[in-house]
Design a protein around this motif. Structure first.
Motif, PDB file in Angstrom:
ATOM      1  N   PHE A  82       0.969  -1.133   0.068  1.00  0.00           N
ATOM      2  CA  PHE A  82      -0.151  -0.098   0.226  1.00  0.00           C
ATOM      3  C   PHE A  82       0.919   1.165   0.139  1.00  0.00           C
ATOM      4  O   PHE A  82       0.439   2.261  -0.681  1.00  0.00           O
ATOM      5  N   PHE A  83       1.963   1.264   0.726  1.00  0.00           N
ATOM      6  CA  PHE A  83       2.940   2.421   0.604  1.00  0.00           C
ATOM      7  C   PHE A  83       3.451   2.767  -0.561  1.00  0.00           C
ATOM      8  O   PHE A  83       3.374   3.653  -1.116  1.00  0.00           O
ATOM      9  N   ILE A  84       3.866   1.555  -1.280  1.00  0.00           N
ATOM     10  CA  ILE A  84       4.692   1.810  -2.789  1.00  0.00           C
ATOM     11  C   ILE A  84       3.363   2.343  -3.653  1.00  0.00           C
ATOM     12  O   ILE A  84       3.757   3.164  -4.228  1.00  0.00           O
ATOM     13  N   VAL A  85       2.188   1.661  -3.469  1.00  0.00           N
ATOM     14  CA  VAL A  85       1.069   2.093  -4.594  1.00  0.00           C
ATOM     15  C   VAL A  85       0.905   3.708  -4.330  1.00  0.00           C
ATOM     16  O   VAL A  85       0.598   4.519  -5.040  1.00  0.00           O
ATOM     17  N   TYR A 139      -5.038   9.107 -14.768  1.00  0.00           N
ATOM     18  CA  TYR A 139      -4.275   7.903 -14.291  1.00  0.00           C
ATOM     19  C   TYR A 139      -4.240   7.843 -12.483  1.00  0.00           C
ATOM     20  O   TYR A 139      -4.244   6.688 -12.368  1.00  0.00           O
ATOM     21  N   PRO A 140      -4.109   8.911 -11.765  1.00  0.00           N
ATOM     22  CA  PRO A 140      -4.432   8.701 -10.357  1.00  0.00           C
ATOM     23  C   PRO A 140      -5.780   7.786  -9.965  1.00  0.00           C
ATOM     24  O   PRO A 140      -5.590   6.970  -9.192  1.00  0.00           O
ATOM     25  N   LEU A 141      -6.653   8.182 -10.931  1.00  0.00           N
ATOM     26  CA  LEU A 141      -8.128   7.299 -10.879  1.00  0.00           C
ATOM     27  C   LEU A 141      -7.800   5.804 -10.892  1.00  0.00           C
ATOM     28  O   LEU A 141      -8.544   4.832 -10.177  1.00  0.00           O
ATOM     29  N   ALA A 142      -6.875   5.465 -11.988  1.00  0.00           N
ATOM     30  CA  ALA A 142      -6.746   4.269 -12.159  1.00  0.00           C
ATOM     31  C   ALA A 142      -6.033   3.346 -11.083  1.00  0.00           C
ATOM     32  O   ALA A 142      -5.956   2.374 -10.752  1.00  0.00           O
ATOM     33  N   LEU A 143      -4.998   4.245 -10.678  1.00  0.00           N
ATOM     34  CA  LEU A 143      -4.307   3.775  -9.533  1.00  0.00           C
ATOM     35  C   LEU A 143      -5.089   3.488  -8.420  1.00  0.00           C
ATOM     36  O   LEU A 143      -4.509   2.445  -7.532  1.00  0.00           O
ATOM     37  N   LEU A 144      -6.163   4.532  -7.956  1.00  0.00           N
ATOM     38  CA  LEU A 144      -6.890   4.247  -6.842  1.00  0.00           C
ATOM     39  C   LEU A 144      -7.977   2.828  -7.020  1.00  0.00           C
ATOM     40  O   LEU A 144      -8.053   2.323  -6.120  1.00  0.00           O
ATOM     41  N   LEU A 165      -8.906  -2.557  -5.775  1.00  0.00           N
ATOM     42  CA  LEU A 165      -8.857  -4.126  -6.312  1.00  0.00           C
ATOM     43  C   LEU A 165      -7.729  -4.897  -5.267  1.00  0.00           C
ATOM     44  O   LEU A 165      -7.976  -6.121  -5.056  1.00  0.00           O
ATOM     45  N   PHE A 166      -6.483  -4.387  -5.176  1.00  0.00           N
ATOM     46  CA  PHE A 166      -5.573  -4.923  -4.550  1.00  0.00           C
ATOM     47  C   PHE A 166      -6.144  -5.302  -2.914  1.00  0.00           C
ATOM     48  O   PHE A 166      -5.668  -6.295  -2.571  1.00  0.00           O
ATOM     49  N   GLY A 167      -6.513  -4.238  -2.272  1.00  0.00           N
ATOM     50  CA  GLY A 167      -7.186  -4.217  -1.114  1.00  0.00           C
ATOM     51  C   GLY A 167      -8.094  -5.604  -0.820  1.00  0.00           C
ATOM     52  O   GLY A 167      -8.216  -6.268   0.104  1.00  0.00           O
TER      53      GLY A 167
END
Length: 382
Positions: free
Chosen positions: A19-22, A144-149, A154-156
């Motif tokens: 989570f820190f890296i993302v 792009y930030p929205l895609a990262l969110l 999804l990761f969570g």
């Protein structure tokens, strides 16, 4: 996978690190977006300055190559130059809408929301206003930030379901371990009871007492066998489904209230099926007891055995209050119960015993306010 405290600490650390890296990537992307936006504004300010000098120079004055390069190089940023007279000139605007006044006015409002307009002045007098929007590259970068969110979400979700699944697996192993330990603990006093019962037979007492004690000892042995089979693949043996079903049914009949009527019917005299006897008897017991509970201790319980090709159907019916159709599947889930003090394990065990251990099927065949019919389907040896 064994999740001991040390492993849990490592997994949590990995999750926090991920989570820190993302989050760091998200923060850097946002910083890059803001920096890129500043650079784009600086470029538009240079363009506006060049445009102002061009407008206020004499027609014979040589502007040089610099002004021409500034004008020609801006091919990505959409802009609308509005003169003080109200006329406008659009550049890098899509299609044939450059002359559409309504479209241009709407674009000006959109550009105002994206960037602060640049006022072009000469000697303190406003000569034009430059409205500009974000370039296509900047617009793509904005999302792009929205895609990262979304990736973080999804990761969570994956991590959550991963831990939830493993927790359920650990709980299942725990219950299986407790069941085996219970069977082991019952074994010691059970052996002692067998010895004491043999001594009683040698005493001058009523033989019926010893017989009844022997029945209860056999019952305890059956319970022990059931618990010892939980969590491991049980051994299946060829048994007569009619005889085994009737035996379990009769045992419950003798120990139930006189207010309950019992009936047993089989379309065949015998039929070989691969069974684990203790677990199959447990299945019949759970279904019959559920029916008795649904009838609140008064009504009719019936079992019917019907051959169906290479399968045999065992129908257990009651005259209870019925099951809502929407709950036909959920009643087999662990924890689902309509009883105040129930654990919701009976039917989930039935499903596991029938479908996982015997490769059969169990379902609610029908249900109404007049009663419920449960069906077990098992493959025969014929």
């Amino acid at each position: 996978m064994n999740f001991n405290p040390k492993n849990k600490t490592i997994n949590i650390s990995l999750m926090v690190g991920a989570f820190f890296i993302v989050s760091l990537i998200l923060w850097n992307t946002n910083s890059f977006f803001e920096q890129f936006k500043k650079e784009e504004r600086h470029k538009m300010e240079i363009w506006a300055t060049a445009q102002t000098e061009f407008r206020n120079s004499s027609q014979t004055e040589d502007l040089g190559d610099l002004h021409l390069k500034i004008f020609q190089n801006n091919t990505s940023t959409p802009m609308i130059l509005v003169n003080k007279s109200g006329t406008f000139n659009a550049k890098n605007i899509e299609g044939n809408k450059k002359k559409d006044t309504a479209f241009i006015k709407q674009k000006i409002e959109d550009f105002k929301k994206e960037n602060t307009p640049i006022l072009m002045t000469h000697k303190g007098e406003l000569i034009a206003t430059l409205y500009y929007g974000n370039s296509e590259v900047l617009n793509n970068l904005k999302y792009y930030p929205l895609a990262l969110l979304l990736i973080i979400f999804l990761f969570g979700a994956v991590i959550f379901f991963f831990f939830k699944t493993n927790k359920a697996s650990e709980q299942s192993k725990l219950w299986a371990g407790m069941a085996k330990e219970t069977a082991h603990q019952i074994g010691t006093p059970l052996t002692s009871l067998l010895g004491w019962n043999e001594l009683l037979k040698d005493e001058n007492i009523n033989p019926e007492i010893s017989v009844e004690i022997e029945k209860d000892i056999c019952r305890l042995q059956t319970i022990t066998d059931r618990f010892s089979n939980i969590g491991s693949l049980p051994k299946l043996e060829e048994k007569d489904i009619v005889a085994e079903t009737k035996s379990a049914f009769d045992y419950l009949k003798r120990r139930s209230s006189k207010l309950i009527q019992f009936s047993f019917d089989s379309k065949v005299d015998e039929l070989p099926v691969m069974l684990n006897k203790p677990l199959y008897n447990w299945t019949i017991e759970n279904l019959v007891k559920n029916g008795i509970d649904a009838m609140r201790g008064k009504g009719h319980i019936a079992i019917e055995i019907i051959p169906a090709g290479s399968f045999v159907n065992i129908l257990v019916s009651d005259t209870g209050h019925g099951i809502p159709k929407g709950n036909y599947a959920s009643i087999f889930n662990p924890g689902h119960t309509s009883k105040r003090r129930g654990w919701g394990l009976g039917l989930s065990l039935v499903k596991r015993i029938v479908e996982e251990y015997h490769n059969g099927k169990v379902k609610v065949l029908s249900s109404s306010k007049d009663g419920t019919v449960m069906q077990i389907s098992l493959k025969t040896k014929i």
